[in-house]
Design a protein around this motif. Structure first.
Motif, PDB file in Angstrom:
ATOM      1  N   ALA A 136       0.605  -1.307  -0.107  1.00 32.02           N
ATOM      2  CA  ALA A 136      -0.096  -0.202  -0.102  1.00 32.02           C
ATOM      3  C   ALA A 136       1.007   1.168  -0.138  1.00 32.02           C
ATOM      4  CB  ALA A 136      -1.009   0.006   1.025  1.00 32.02           C
ATOM      5  N   ALA A 137       2.012   1.149   0.717  1.00 30.70           N
ATOM      6  CA  ALA A 137       2.856   2.376   0.856  1.00 30.70           C
ATOM      7  C   ALA A 137       3.428   2.541  -0.627  1.00 30.70           C
ATOM      8  CB  ALA A 137       4.057   2.128   1.683  1.00 30.70           C
ATOM      9  N   LEU A 138       3.760   1.605  -1.136  1.00 33.16           N
ATOM     10  CA  LEU A 138       4.606   1.475  -2.666  1.00 33.16           C
ATOM     11  C   LEU A 138       3.523   2.153  -3.529  1.00 33.16           C
ATOM     12  CD1 LEU A 138       6.598  -1.416  -2.901  1.00 33.16           C
ATOM     13  CD2 LEU A 138       7.355   0.842  -2.671  1.00 33.16           C
ATOM     14  N   MET A 139       2.183   1.813  -3.503  1.00 32.44           N
ATOM     15  CA  MET A 139       1.238   2.227  -4.450  1.00 32.44           C
ATOM     16  C   MET A 139       0.936   3.648  -4.019  1.00 32.44           C
ATOM     17  SD  MET A 139      -1.289  -1.154  -4.617  1.00 32.44           S
ATOM     18  CE  MET A 139      -2.910  -0.319  -4.776  1.00 32.44           C
ATOM     19  N   ALA A 140       0.757   3.868  -2.615  1.00 32.78           N
ATOM     20  CA  ALA A 140       0.451   5.240  -2.400  1.00 32.78           C
ATOM     21  C   ALA A 140       1.542   6.279  -2.650  1.00 32.78           C
ATOM     22  CB  ALA A 140       0.353   5.306  -0.925  1.00 32.78           C
ATOM     23  N   GLN A 141       2.820   5.605  -2.825  1.00 37.08           N
ATOM     24  CA  GLN A 141       3.969   6.604  -3.042  1.00 37.08           C
ATOM     25  C   GLN A 141       4.059   6.738  -4.331  1.00 37.08           C
ATOM     26  OE1 GLN A 141       7.581   4.708  -2.358  1.00 37.08           O
ATOM     27  NE2 GLN A 141       8.649   6.552  -2.524  1.00 37.08           N
ATOM     28  N   LYS A 142       3.403   5.664  -5.421  1.00 39.30           N
ATOM     29  CA  LYS A 142       3.447   5.892  -6.726  1.00 39.30           C
ATOM     30  C   LYS A 142       2.143   6.893  -7.209  1.00 39.30           C
ATOM     31  CE  LYS A 142       5.661   1.452  -8.318  1.00 39.30           C
ATOM     32  NZ  LYS A 142       5.397   0.513  -9.082  1.00 39.30           N
ATOM     33  N   VAL A 143       1.288   6.772  -6.361  1.00 41.50           N
ATOM     34  CA  VAL A 143      -0.041   7.641  -6.741  1.00 41.50           C
ATOM     35  C   VAL A 143       0.382   8.991  -6.114  1.00 41.50           C
ATOM     36  CG1 VAL A 143      -2.333   8.073  -6.171  1.00 41.50           C
ATOM     37  CG2 VAL A 143      -1.409   5.790  -6.587  1.00 41.50           C
ATOM     38  N   VAL A 144       1.163   9.171  -5.177  1.00 41.99           N
ATOM     39  CA  VAL A 144       1.256  10.600  -4.708  1.00 41.99           C
ATOM     40  C   VAL A 144       2.340  11.018  -5.683  1.00 41.99           C
ATOM     41  CG1 VAL A 144       2.135  11.728  -2.754  1.00 41.99           C
ATOM     42  CG2 VAL A 144       0.770  10.210  -2.364  1.00 41.99           C
ATOM     43  N   LEU A 152       2.620  20.414  -2.074  1.00 40.65           N
ATOM     44  CA  LEU A 152       1.449  19.748  -1.525  1.00 40.65           C
ATOM     45  C   LEU A 152       2.035  18.495  -0.628  1.00 40.65           C
ATOM     46  CD1 LEU A 152      -1.579  19.422  -1.417  1.00 40.65           C
ATOM     47  CD2 LEU A 152      -1.232  17.920  -3.299  1.00 40.65           C
ATOM     48  N   GLN A 153       3.306  17.942  -0.879  1.00 36.96           N
ATOM     49  CA  GLN A 153       3.882  17.008  -0.006  1.00 36.96           C
ATOM     50  C   GLN A 153       4.247  17.551   1.170  1.00 36.96           C
ATOM     51  OE1 GLN A 153       7.231  14.803  -2.073  1.00 36.96           O
ATOM     52  NE2 GLN A 153       7.085  13.344  -0.351  1.00 36.96           N
ATOM     53  N   ASP A 154       4.825  18.748   1.218  1.00 40.48           N
ATOM     54  CA  ASP A 154       5.174  19.457   2.345  1.00 40.48           C
ATOM     55  C   ASP A 154       4.159  19.702   3.349  1.00 40.48           C
ATOM     56  OD1 ASP A 154       8.142  19.236   1.693  1.00 40.48           O
ATOM     57  OD2 ASP A 154       8.145  21.180   1.005  1.00 40.48           O
ATOM     58  N   ASN A 155       3.176  20.145   2.932  1.00 37.00           N
ATOM     59  CA  ASN A 155       1.857  20.487   3.688  1.00 37.00           C
ATOM     60  C   ASN A 155       1.249  19.100   4.338  1.00 37.00           C
ATOM     61  OD1 ASN A 155       1.999  23.201   3.041  1.00 37.00           O
ATOM     62  ND2 ASN A 155       0.623  23.249   1.553  1.00 37.00           N
ATOM     63  N   LEU A 156       1.124  18.229   3.355  1.00 37.95           N
ATOM     64  CA  LEU A 156       0.780  16.734   4.055  1.00 37.95           C
ATOM     65  C   LEU A 156       1.509  16.331   5.327  1.00 37.95           C
ATOM     66  CD1 LEU A 156      -0.454  15.137   0.828  1.00 37.95           C
ATOM     67  CD2 LEU A 156      -1.901  15.942   2.587  1.00 37.95           C
ATOM     68  N   VAL A 157       2.972  16.553   4.796  1.00 41.88           N
ATOM     69  CA  VAL A 157       3.834  16.009   6.060  1.00 41.88           C
ATOM     70  C   VAL A 157       3.602  16.846   7.374  1.00 41.88           C
ATOM     71  CG1 VAL A 157       6.219  15.774   6.734  1.00 41.88           C
ATOM     72  CG2 VAL A 157       5.555  14.966   4.538  1.00 41.88           C
ATOM     73  N   GLU A 158       3.434  18.230   7.234  1.00 41.93           N
ATOM     74  CA  GLU A 158       3.282  19.120   8.534  1.00 41.93           C
ATOM     75  C   GLU A 158       1.957  18.700   9.132  1.00 41.93           C
ATOM     76  OE1 GLU A 158       4.102  23.286   7.718  1.00 41.93           O
ATOM     77  OE2 GLU A 158       5.886  22.805   6.697  1.00 41.93           O
ATOM     78  N   GLU A 159       0.972  18.479   8.436  1.00 45.57           N
ATOM     79  CA  GLU A 159      -0.552  18.166   8.947  1.00 45.57           C
ATOM     80  C   GLU A 159      -0.223  16.769   9.789  1.00 45.57           C
ATOM     81  OE1 GLU A 159      -3.716  18.271   6.269  1.00 45.57           O
ATOM     82  OE2 GLU A 159      -3.297  20.104   5.363  1.00 45.57           O
ATOM     83  N   THR A 160       0.449  16.135   9.297  1.00 46.90           N
ATOM     84  CA  THR A 160       0.483  14.638   9.672  1.00 46.90           C
ATOM     85  C   THR A 160       1.248  14.630  11.056  1.00 46.90           C
ATOM     86  OG1 THR A 160       0.410  13.595   7.570  1.00 46.90           O
ATOM     87  CG2 THR A 160       1.078  12.214   9.463  1.00 46.90           C
ATOM     88  N   LEU A 161       2.340  15.498  10.846  1.00 49.38           N
ATOM     89  CA  LEU A 161       3.085  15.586  12.272  1.00 49.38           C
ATOM     90  C   LEU A 161       2.294  16.506  13.415  1.00 49.38           C
ATOM     91  CD1 LEU A 161       6.610  16.531  10.877  1.00 49.38           C
ATOM     92  CD2 LEU A 161       5.738  14.606  12.010  1.00 49.38           C
ATOM     93  N   LYS A 162       1.305  17.354  12.925  1.00 46.68           N
ATOM     94  CA  LYS A 162       0.589  17.650  14.108  1.00 46.68           C
ATOM     95  C   LYS A 162      -0.421  17.140  14.323  1.00 46.68           C
ATOM     96  CE  LYS A 162       1.092  22.533  11.979  1.00 46.68           C
ATOM     97  NZ  LYS A 162       0.365  23.978  11.513  1.00 46.68           N
TER      98      LYS A 162
END
Length: 171
Positions: A136-144, A152-162
């Motif tokens: 799933a991580a590989l699939m998600a990584q390919k999709v992302v 967008l990737q930096d925003n998602l990482v920051e939201e997840t960390l929060k």
């Protein structure tokens, strides 16, 4: 004188003397020979009677000993039967104990095998989850990678960390 049976007196006198001498000799010989022979026969008769009495006593003693030995043999047979019976009971008790121990051991082995199977099942499920997560991580990584740009990737990482929180992240 008249003759008796045509015997003369001299002949009768000689016959009477002969008879007296035979009687004297008989008395003398009976004293010398017949009495010792009678005593010898009487002693022999007494000895035979004693031997017969002794044989009867020996026979009675032998019968008593035989009865005693027969009684002892019966007692020994009873003791042997009691010992064998006791040994059979002990063997049955040991058999029951061994069977119980074997059943306990078998149930323990089955229980350990069930626990081992359960652990292996959980391990297999964990491995499967890990593989699914990787896929799933590989699939998600390919999709992302295809749809998300760097911003967008930096925003998602920051939201997840929060959402996770810094405490969880740091520990």
């Amino acid at each position: 004188m008249e003759r008796l049976f045509n015997l003369d007196p001299q002949l009768i006198h000689d016959a009477v003397l002969l008879m007296i001498s035979v009687l004297v000799m008989f008395a003398f010989l009976s004293y010398l020979l017949f009495n010792p022979a009678r005593e010898f026969l009487k002693k022999r008769q007494d000895k035979i009677r004693d031997d017969i009495d002794s044989a009867k006593k020996d026979k009675e003693e032998a019968a008593a000993l035989k009865a005693d030995y027969d009684g002892k043999i019966r007692e020994i047979e009873k003791e042997a039967e009691a010992i064998l019976s006791e040994a059979r009971q002990k063997a049955l008790q040991n058999e029951a104990k061994i069977i119980d121990e074997a059943k306990k051991e078998a149930s323990g082995i089955i229980e350990r095998a069930n626990r081992q199977a359960e652990l292996e099942k959980k391990a297999a499920a964990d491995d499967m989850k890990k593989e699914i997560i990787k896929v799933a991580a590989l699939m998600a990584q390919k999709v992302v990678n295809r749809t998300v740009d760097a911003q967008l990737q930096d925003n998602l990482v920051e939201e997840t960390l929060k959402e996770i929180g810094e405490e969880t992240w740091l520990s």
